[in-house]
Design an enzyme around this catalytic site. Sequence first.
Site, PDB file in Angstrom:
ATOM      1  N   GLY A  87     -21.308  47.657  51.893  1.00 32.26           N
ATOM      2  CA  GLY A  87     -21.709  49.067  51.844  1.00 32.26           C
ATOM      3  C   GLY A  87     -21.142  49.928  52.957  1.00 32.26           C
ATOM      4  O   GLY A  87     -20.765  51.078  52.738  1.00 32.26           O
ATOM      5  N   HIS A  88     -21.045  49.365  54.174  1.00 36.79           N
ATOM      6  CA  HIS A  88     -20.762  50.249  55.312  1.00 36.79           C
ATOM      7  C   HIS A  88     -19.317  50.697  55.411  1.00 36.79           C
ATOM      8  O   HIS A  88     -18.976  51.497  56.281  1.00 36.79           O
ATOM      9  CB  HIS A  88     -21.256  49.632  56.628  1.00 36.79           C
ATOM     10  CG  HIS A  88     -20.483  48.459  57.144  1.00 36.79           C
ATOM     11  ND1 HIS A  88     -19.688  48.540  58.245  1.00 36.79           N
ATOM     12  CD2 HIS A  88     -20.406  47.182  56.721  1.00 36.79           C
ATOM     13  CE1 HIS A  88     -19.160  47.353  58.497  1.00 36.79           C
ATOM     14  NE2 HIS A  88     -19.581  46.508  57.581  1.00 36.79           N
ATOM     15  N   ASN A 128      -7.413  44.332  56.043  1.00 34.55           N
ATOM     16  CA  ASN A 128      -8.158  45.285  56.862  1.00 34.55           C
ATOM     17  C   ASN A 128      -7.384  45.785  58.070  1.00 34.55           C
ATOM     18  O   ASN A 128      -7.778  46.765  58.685  1.00 34.55           O
ATOM     19  CB  ASN A 128      -9.483  44.666  57.311  1.00 34.55           C
ATOM     20  CG  ASN A 128      -9.329  43.256  57.816  1.00 34.55           C
ATOM     21  OD1 ASN A 128      -8.904  42.371  57.072  1.00 34.55           O
ATOM     22  ND2 ASN A 128      -9.646  43.028  59.072  1.00 34.55           N
ATOM     23  N   THR A 145     -36.628  38.956  50.122  1.00 36.51           N
ATOM     24  CA  THR A 145     -36.993  40.289  49.635  1.00 36.51           C
ATOM     25  C   THR A 145     -35.828  41.254  49.845  1.00 36.51           C
ATOM     26  O   THR A 145     -35.204  41.266  50.904  1.00 36.51           O
ATOM     27  CB  THR A 145     -38.263  40.787  50.370  1.00 36.51           C
ATOM     28  OG1 THR A 145     -39.284  39.799  50.175  1.00 36.51           O
ATOM     29  CG2 THR A 145     -38.727  42.123  49.832  1.00 36.51           C
ATOM     30  N   CYS A 156     -14.029  43.053  63.962  1.00 31.63           N
ATOM     31  CA  CYS A 156     -14.583  41.697  64.017  1.00 31.63           C
ATOM     32  C   CYS A 156     -13.730  40.828  64.935  1.00 31.63           C
ATOM     33  O   CYS A 156     -14.240  40.063  65.724  1.00 31.63           O
ATOM     34  CB  CYS A 156     -14.638  41.102  62.623  1.00 31.63           C
ATOM     35  SG  CYS A 156     -15.375  42.227  61.454  1.00 31.63           S
TER      36      CYS A 156
END
Length: 389
Positions: free
Chosen positions: A206-207, A155, A247, A333
């Site tokens: 996803g992001h 990254n 959920t 991060c």
Amino acid sequence: MERMIYLDNSATTPLSAAAKEAMLFAMETFGNPSSLHPAGQAARRVVETAREQLLACLGQRPRQKNGMLVFTSCGTEASSLALFGAVYAKERRTANRILTTDSEHPSVGRVMDQLEKRGFEVIRLSTRSGVLSADELEAALDRPILLASFMLVNNETGAVYDVGKHFRRIKAAYPDAVTHCDAVQGFMKLPFTPASLCADLISLSGHKLHAPKGIGALYIAEPLLKAKRIVPFLHGGGQESGMRSGTENVIGIAAFGAAAEDARRRGDALRQSLCDLRDYAEEKLSRLELRINRPAGERAPHILNVTLPSIRSETMLHALSADGIFVSAGSACSSHAKTHSQSLLAFGLSVADADCSLRISFSEQNTRADIDALAEALQQNLARLVRVR
Ligand code: PLP
């Protein structure tokens, strides 16, 4: 602010039109996917459509799948599920040795620290100049391997590690070894399948591809599941085939599927446009007084890392921000941790150079004009900051 040129797409990406549209639809489809009535079943269809879209992006055809996809809250959770899940599944394991690299994202690196504290032998293979050491791997194969976890794209440097080749070597020596790949930065930027990576487990997020933050997925190969060689750590209602109770985030899942499908439709053209931008940026920046930290092997189409001449990255980052240009001083991060970038040190940079390095990362929403503006702002700020240094 007069302008915003966003060149920090490895930290996160803006939402795409496809993701927004899918989210709006999913917001109206409010049922619980576990409910049996039509409202629930409509939400279930949203989740399953996204799952099929993502599996298609991994080269899996409906009815010919070799594995399943479990939705998680992010890429970090996907890797924790993969690593803790695989290590603790083997009650009667014979191997204790785990292989990884010295430049993993903290979502893998810190898990490895934990596993080491708990008595596993962790070997971190070097990735100097962005190339995973085949010699160190060979030397580490003198004992059975429990697990190997190598990232696909670093990254911070954009280096692409030859994961498929190394995992095949490990499996040839120890067919029982579990292989995990953190493909968060490589997904839809490089073409790959579980078979091409020889990976049992693959983490996605996803992001990084224009879906929202807070949605990730773990691909799990069928044989691993069948042999119960991975166990869940979230227990409860048994969602996601029992591998991740809770959920489902239907809205995030819908967006993740749509964003990936959008990238898949554009395929090679999308990758080529990113490569063109990167090469254009490399050519422009190479005329400035800075060094491009170019990986020796294959590199990702969307990441460039540069070292400035004795100007701290944070100083330049703030100067560029004032000009409306957003880049990164290392991974988003690691910026919390206030430590030196492990990836850059592993790449071979000195501590001083690592502190003076910037990451510039593109998406298809960037243009050559953005790069021109970056080059100009860098040139002006380099001249100014070198003078006051
Ligand atoms: N792995 C890599 C290589 C990353 O770059 C990131 C995020 O920057 C992650 C994992 C973590 O993904 P998430 O933010 O979805 O937890």
